[in-house]
Design a protein around this motif. Structure first.
Motif, PDB file in Angstrom:
ATOM      1  N   VAL A  64      -4.245   9.728   6.337  1.00 37.69           N
ATOM      2  CA  VAL A  64      -3.339  10.638   5.632  1.00 37.69           C
ATOM      3  C   VAL A  64      -2.473  11.411   6.627  1.00 37.69           C
ATOM      4  O   VAL A  64      -1.257  11.562   6.436  1.00 37.69           O
ATOM      5  N   PHE A  71     -10.317   9.543   4.344  1.00 31.79           N
ATOM      6  CA  PHE A  71      -9.449   8.941   5.354  1.00 31.79           C
ATOM      7  C   PHE A  71      -8.481   9.990   5.912  1.00 31.79           C
ATOM      8  O   PHE A  71      -7.260   9.882   5.765  1.00 31.79           O
ATOM      9  N   VAL A 102       0.802  -1.226   0.000  1.00 26.37           N
ATOM     10  CA  VAL A 102       0.000   0.000   0.000  1.00 26.37           C
ATOM     11  C   VAL A 102       0.836   1.280   0.000  1.00 26.37           C
ATOM     12  O   VAL A 102       0.276   2.367  -0.059  1.00 26.37           O
ATOM     13  N   GLU A 159      -2.581   5.883  -3.595  1.00 28.06           N
ATOM     14  CA  GLU A 159      -3.100   7.207  -3.253  1.00 28.06           C
ATOM     15  C   GLU A 159      -4.340   7.055  -2.373  1.00 28.06           C
ATOM     16  O   GLU A 159      -5.260   6.312  -2.712  1.00 28.06           O
ATOM     17  N   VAL A 160      -4.355   7.763  -1.252  1.00 23.87           N
ATOM     18  CA  VAL A 160      -5.468   7.685  -0.305  1.00 23.87           C
ATOM     19  C   VAL A 160      -6.213   9.015  -0.318  1.00 23.87           C
ATOM     20  O   VAL A 160      -5.597  10.088  -0.243  1.00 23.87           O
ATOM     21  N   ASP A 161      -7.510   8.935  -0.410  1.00 26.73           N
ATOM     22  CA  ASP A 161      -8.359  10.133  -0.462  1.00 26.73           C
ATOM     23  C   ASP A 161      -8.388  10.787   0.925  1.00 26.73           C
ATOM     24  O   ASP A 161      -8.943  10.213   1.870  1.00 26.73           O
TER      25      ASP A 161
END
Length: 213
Positions: A179, A175, A165, A169-171
């Motif tokens: 982040v 989240f 992971v 890319e994490v929103d």
């Protein structure tokens, strides 16, 4: 004149060599691969020759248990039960790390060995010094053993997860906490995690009411 051939030197078969071969076999191939015949093949001897030193598989398992937990007997006795508990849990974790398959066998089988009794006696004596008896003392020991072994599995799982992971890319809208904590989450440090959790355990144990349980 022809020279006499060099004598063939064969290693003497001992209980220690047999147990060591069993542990090596376990760690390479897992518990399902362990048998008297497989250990004999590992050593390059006839299976019947094992029985002069290890009468049956149960005795072999006893030897494996003794081998795996031998390092715990070297943990020094100290005045503060908290420090000694930390040292004992660290040693148990180290054994689980070095011999994961063999430790699995030790923990999942009913083995008639003084190794298990010595570990239980040492652990319960520590609980008694901390002021705990009966069921509470036993549960404390079980919890610490579970943490020592489970932390190994958790570190392995987390390391594999982070490898997958790290580039995803994490929103941040969905989240935000993930982040915000991304740097700490990706800074995988199993030893620091273990020591932090061990301190939590010791503090929680020390906060428990004393009694017989």
């Amino acid at each position: 004149m022809r020279e006499a051939p060099e004598p063939v030197v064969r290693a003497v078969l001992t209980r220690g060599r047999i147990v060591h071969a069993a542990v090596a076999l376990l760690e390479r191939h897992g518990p399902e691969a362990l048998s008297m015949r497989a250990v004999a093949a590992e050593l390059g001897v006839a299976v019947m020759s094992l029985y002069n030193h290890v009468p049956n598989k149960a005795a072999l398992m006893e030897g494996v248990a003794e081998y795996v937990v031998a390092g715990l007997d070297e943990v020094p006795f100290v005045d503060d039960w908290r420090d000694e508990t930390r040292a004992l849990v660290r040693a148990f974790r180290a054994a689980a790390h070095e011999y994961p398959h063999a430790m699995r066998v030790v923990l999942s089988h009913s083995i008639e060995s003084t190794a298990a009794s010595r570990l239980a006696e040492r652990s319960l004596a520590l609980a008694a010094r901390a002021g705990f008896r009966g069921a509470v003392a036993v549960r404390i020991v079980h919890a610490l053993m579970a943490y020592a072994v489970g932390s190994q599995l958790q570190a392995l799982w987390l390391g594999q997860l982070l490898d997958r992971v790290a580039d995803i890319e994490v929103d941040p809208a969905r989240f935000p906490h993930v982040v915000a904590s991304a740097t700490a989450l990706l800074a995988h440090d199993p030893e620091a995690d273990f020591e932090f959790g061990l301190d939590l355990f010791i503090s929680a144990i020390d906060a428990l009411p004393r009694g017989t349980g």
